[in-house]
Design a protein around this motif. Structure first.
Motif, PDB file in Angstrom:
ATOM      1  N   ALA A  12       3.277  46.141   1.448  1.00  0.00           N
ATOM      2  CA  ALA A  12       3.515  47.500   0.933  1.00  0.00           C
ATOM      3  C   ALA A  12       3.297  48.522   2.047  1.00  0.00           C
ATOM      4  O   ALA A  12       4.077  49.473   2.206  1.00  0.00           O
ATOM      5  N   TRP A  13       2.242  48.312   2.826  1.00  0.00           N
ATOM      6  CA  TRP A  13       1.972  49.200   3.966  1.00  0.00           C
ATOM      7  C   TRP A  13       3.097  49.117   4.983  1.00  0.00           C
ATOM      8  O   TRP A  13       3.537  50.142   5.530  1.00  0.00           O
ATOM      9  N   MET A  29       9.781  40.927  -1.572  1.00  0.00           N
ATOM     10  CA  MET A  29      10.447  42.198  -1.856  1.00  0.00           C
ATOM     11  C   MET A  29       9.803  42.893  -3.048  1.00  0.00           C
ATOM     12  O   MET A  29       9.541  44.100  -3.025  1.00  0.00           O
ATOM     13  N   LEU A  30       9.542  42.105  -4.082  1.00  0.00           N
ATOM     14  CA  LEU A  30       8.923  42.675  -5.274  1.00  0.00           C
ATOM     15  C   LEU A  30       7.534  43.222  -4.959  1.00  0.00           C
ATOM     16  O   LEU A  30       7.200  44.355  -5.328  1.00  0.00           O
ATOM     17  N   CYS A  31       6.712  42.431  -4.259  1.00  0.00           N
ATOM     18  CA  CYS A  31       5.338  42.851  -3.943  1.00  0.00           C
ATOM     19  C   CYS A  31       5.332  44.076  -3.029  1.00  0.00           C
ATOM     20  O   CYS A  31       4.649  45.073  -3.294  1.00  0.00           O
ATOM     21  N   GLY A  32       6.097  43.993  -1.934  1.00  0.00           N
ATOM     22  CA  GLY A  32       6.109  45.091  -0.976  1.00  0.00           C
ATOM     23  C   GLY A  32       6.721  46.355  -1.540  1.00  0.00           C
ATOM     24  O   GLY A  32       6.165  47.453  -1.404  1.00  0.00           O
ATOM     25  N   CYS A  33       7.863  46.206  -2.197  1.00  0.00           N
ATOM     26  CA  CYS A  33       8.561  47.377  -2.714  1.00  0.00           C
ATOM     27  C   CYS A  33       7.828  48.012  -3.889  1.00  0.00           C
ATOM     28  O   CYS A  33       7.786  49.242  -4.020  1.00  0.00           O
ATOM     29  N   MET A  34       7.238  47.193  -4.746  1.00  0.00           N
ATOM     30  CA  MET A  34       6.474  47.752  -5.870  1.00  0.00           C
ATOM     31  C   MET A  34       5.217  48.464  -5.379  1.00  0.00           C
ATOM     32  O   MET A  34       4.826  49.501  -5.914  1.00  0.00           O
ATOM     33  N   GLY A  35       4.585  47.908  -4.359  1.00  0.00           N
ATOM     34  CA  GLY A  35       3.422  48.580  -3.784  1.00  0.00           C
ATOM     35  C   GLY A  35       3.801  49.915  -3.170  1.00  0.00           C
ATOM     36  O   GLY A  35       3.098  50.924  -3.349  1.00  0.00           O
ATOM     37  N   ASN A  65      -4.223  46.953   2.826  1.00  0.00           N
ATOM     38  CA  ASN A  65      -4.422  45.748   2.021  1.00  0.00           C
ATOM     39  C   ASN A  65      -4.333  46.173   0.567  1.00  0.00           C
ATOM     40  O   ASN A  65      -5.171  46.943   0.088  1.00  0.00           O
ATOM     41  N   LEU A  66      -3.312  45.700  -0.130  1.00  0.00           N
ATOM     42  CA  LEU A  66      -2.994  46.193  -1.469  1.00  0.00           C
ATOM     43  C   LEU A  66      -4.152  46.041  -2.441  1.00  0.00           C
ATOM     44  O   LEU A  66      -4.320  46.858  -3.354  1.00  0.00           O
ATOM     45  N   LEU A  67      -4.995  45.014  -2.268  1.00  0.00           N
ATOM     46  CA  LEU A  67      -6.059  44.739  -3.239  1.00  0.00           C
ATOM     47  C   LEU A  67      -7.436  45.213  -2.800  1.00  0.00           C
ATOM     48  O   LEU A  67      -8.383  45.160  -3.580  1.00  0.00           O
ATOM     49  N   THR A  68      -7.554  45.669  -1.550  1.00  0.00           N
ATOM     50  CA  THR A  68      -8.871  46.153  -1.093  1.00  0.00           C
ATOM     51  C   THR A  68      -8.813  47.610  -0.646  1.00  0.00           C
ATOM     52  O   THR A  68      -9.845  48.177  -0.294  1.00  0.00           O
ATOM     53  N   GLY A  69      -7.606  48.200  -0.632  1.00  0.00           N
ATOM     54  CA  GLY A  69      -7.470  49.579  -0.176  1.00  0.00           C
ATOM     55  C   GLY A  69      -7.773  50.608  -1.252  1.00  0.00           C
ATOM     56  O   GLY A  69      -7.747  51.802  -1.009  1.00  0.00           O
ATOM     57  N   PHE A  70      -8.014  50.148  -2.468  1.00  0.00           N
ATOM     58  CA  PHE A  70      -8.367  50.985  -3.609  1.00  0.00           C
ATOM     59  C   PHE A  70      -7.341  52.059  -3.920  1.00  0.00           C
ATOM     60  O   PHE A  70      -7.660  53.222  -4.144  1.00  0.00           O
ATOM     61  N   GLY A  71      -6.079  51.609  -3.905  1.00  0.00           N
ATOM     62  CA  GLY A  71      -5.062  52.388  -4.570  1.00  0.00           C
ATOM     63  C   GLY A  71      -5.250  52.161  -6.069  1.00  0.00           C
ATOM     64  O   GLY A  71      -5.022  53.033  -6.893  1.00  0.00           O
ATOM     65  N   PHE A  72      -5.707  50.944  -6.405  1.00  0.00           N
ATOM     66  CA  PHE A  72      -6.035  50.592  -7.790  1.00  0.00           C
ATOM     67  C   PHE A  72      -7.555  50.644  -7.971  1.00  0.00           C
ATOM     68  O   PHE A  72      -8.305  50.186  -7.113  1.00  0.00           O
ATOM     69  N   TYR A  73      -8.004  51.175  -9.091  1.00  0.00           N
ATOM     70  CA  TYR A  73      -9.429  51.131  -9.424  1.00  0.00           C
ATOM     71  C   TYR A  73      -9.680  50.324 -10.697  1.00  0.00           C
ATOM     72  O   TYR A  73     -10.751  49.758 -10.877  1.00  0.00           O
ATOM     73  N   ASN A  74      -8.679  50.300 -11.561  1.00  0.00           N
ATOM     74  CA  ASN A  74      -8.834  49.606 -12.836  1.00  0.00           C
ATOM     75  C   ASN A  74      -7.598  48.770 -13.149  1.00  0.00           C
ATOM     76  O   ASN A  74      -6.495  49.086 -12.684  1.00  0.00           O
ATOM     77  N   PRO A  75      -7.744  47.725 -13.974  1.00  0.00           N
ATOM     78  CA  PRO A  75      -9.028  47.219 -14.478  1.00  0.00           C
ATOM     79  C   PRO A  75      -9.844  46.564 -13.359  1.00  0.00           C
ATOM     80  O   PRO A  75      -9.331  45.695 -12.641  1.00  0.00           O
TER      81      PRO A  75
END
Length: 485
Positions: free
Chosen positions: A62-63, A297-303, A314-324
């Motif tokens: 995504a980055w 493509m799905l992972c990168g483009c959706m991110g 890092n999509l899962l450690t960069g804290f674009g998401f907080y929940n759940p």
């Protein structure tokens, strides 16, 4: 660089290959080379490749697309997928020397280089391979520790709110990861445990799917698709940073696609002709590259669609998401479990190489040859070798210290992808193919293959420069052993 590769590719059905002398060709149980009959098909080979490719590299896509934009991002990903497929097809023709159906088998990438090129190029290939494995060990230490830290920070944000900075250091988690790897590195043939590949596959699919799902949910919540045609805009970053980041993105994408180093080992699982293993492998490569590219493509483009220019490294450690928060914890725990095993899978060949060299160089040394028997159960013992204990522990300590000095996931992934892409994915497959097919120098085909190799070399150099520039930039504000996230 390969994420979930396992030494299971050297074996059939989880059992070590057996050397058997055959005087009249293959029997019902053994192939023409005296090893247990191979049973792999186009579908098992495809599954092996997909499992090997999809790994922690997906987290930075995504980055990478955010740096390149909606036009160049997907285009570059398609470009890499085509190059990977084409060079993998060339490499698959090098599995057998001579006749594609009856020629001598090459069981590993190095065997193929030795059979087709020989001389100095074999040593060069070995150096690049082992240097790449050393770099992967550092990258995995960084990625695993950041995921462990992310679990703790995720829980902190859940308890204290998103506005709380929850600053913490990754150093204790790197040390913890290092201690775990020191213990596992002393387990004989840890990389050959039959269920290791299954666990790696499940973990990879788990955290990659969670990242994809969270990206889709975020896009729905935003009610719009973020991002631009040209990627992160000048102003958010300087013109120089835009250039370096765009080049680094090439390295990140290359890292996500790298698997050529284990292609020969996967091909060695395919049942004997007809059809030839090369034909089956080319079909398997096409299927797996198409599936992987769609998933990437799905992972990168959706991110990118979810976060736009703010897409985290890092999509899962960069804290674009907080929940759940609990789902993030599951995803990051899956990354850690995957990388604990993957570290050993990649490092065990390097461990074995150094120990074999030491034994040949110093055959009389008791430090190297002496085994101390330690009882661990009523009917089980463990043979402790002091050289193995010291050398492997020192290796893990060194990779851990370097990781603490350079804990930059994105930059390291980009650098690893850049350094491994051209030599292992393009140069050696092209040179081996030219040698095996005896393609005349300066013929049209020879010139086209060399142009491909030179173009990919230029891309690798550019990506390496961009990644190094990123490391230098990060070091300006990072204080080793003191900075926290």
């Amino acid at each position: 660089m390969v994420e979930n590769g396992s030494s299971k590719y050297y074996q059939q059905n989880g059992y070590p290959a057996m050397e058997v002398s055959l005087e009249h060709g293959a029997s019902k149980c053994y192939d023409d080379d005296g090893r247990l009959k191979r049973t792999g098909t186009v579908w098992t080979a495809s599954a092996h490749i997909i499992t090997a490719v999809i790994g922690s590299g997906v987290l930075s896509l995504a980055w990478a697309i955010a740096q390149l934009g909606w036009v160049a991002g997907p285009a570059v990903m398609f470009l890499f997928s085509f190059v990977i497929y084409y060079t993998s097809a060339l490499l698959s023709d090098c599995y057998r020397s001579g006749d594609p159906s009856t020629g001598k088998r090459n069981y590993t990438y190095m065997d193929a280089v030795h059979a087709n090129l020989g001389g100095l190029k074999v040593k060069l290939c070995g150096f690049i391979q082992y240097a790449n494995l050393f770099g992967v060990a550092i990258g995995y230490t960084i990625a695993a520790s950041i995921s462990m830290l992310a679990i703790r920070r995720s829980n902190c944000f859940h308890e204290k709110g998103h506005k709380n900075p929850c600053h913490m250091s990754s150093n204790p988690y790197m040390i913890l990861f290092g201690v775990i790897e020191i213990v596992f590195s002393q387990i004989p043939d840890f990389d050959q445990i039959w269920w290791l590949s299954i666990v790696a596959a499940v973990m990879s699919i788990t955290y990659s799917s969670i990242g994809l799902a969270l990206g889709i949910v975020q896009v729905i919540a935003n009610k719009s698709i973020k991002g631009s045609l040209t990627g992160i805009s000048i102003g958010a970053v300087t013109e120089t940073q835009k250039i370096w980041r765009s080049l680094q993105a090439f390295g990140d994408i290359a890292f996500a696609y790298s698997y050529s180093i284990i292609l020969i080992e996967i091909q060695d699982t395919i049942k004997a002709p007809p059809p030839s293993e090369a034909k089956v492998m080319k079909r398997a490569t096409l299927i797996s590259v198409v599936v992987t590219t769609i998933f990437y493509m799905l992972c990168g483009c959706m991110g990118y669609a979810a976060f736009g220019d703010d897409a985290p490294g890092n999509l899962l450690t960069g804290f674009g998401f907080y929940n759940p928060y609990w789902l993030l914890d599951i995803a990051n725990a899956a990354i850690v479990i995957h990388l604990i095993g993957a570290y050993q899978v990649f490092c065990q060949p390097l461990f074995a190489f150094v120990e074999k060299w030491a034994l040949a160089a110093f055959p009389e040394s008791t430090l190297i040859t002496k085994e101390i028997t330690i009882p661990i159960a009523p009917n089980k013992t463990y043979n402790l070798n002091l050289f193995r204990l010291v050398w492997r522990s020192a290796f893990v300590v060194l990779t851990t210290v370097i990781s603490m000095l350079l804990p930059f996931f994105n930059d390291v992934v980009g650098l690893l992808g850049a350094l491994g892409f051209w030599p292992l994915t393009v140069y050696f497959p092209v040179e081996m193919y030219i040698a095996q097919k005896r393609i005349p120098k300066w013929s049209t085909r020879w010139v086209c293959l060399q142009m491909l190799s030179v173009a990919c070399l230029a891309i690798s150099i550019a990506a390496a420069i961009g990644s190094i520039a990123g490391v230098i930039s990060d070091l300006k504000v990072y204080r080793p052993f003191k900075s926290s996230y």
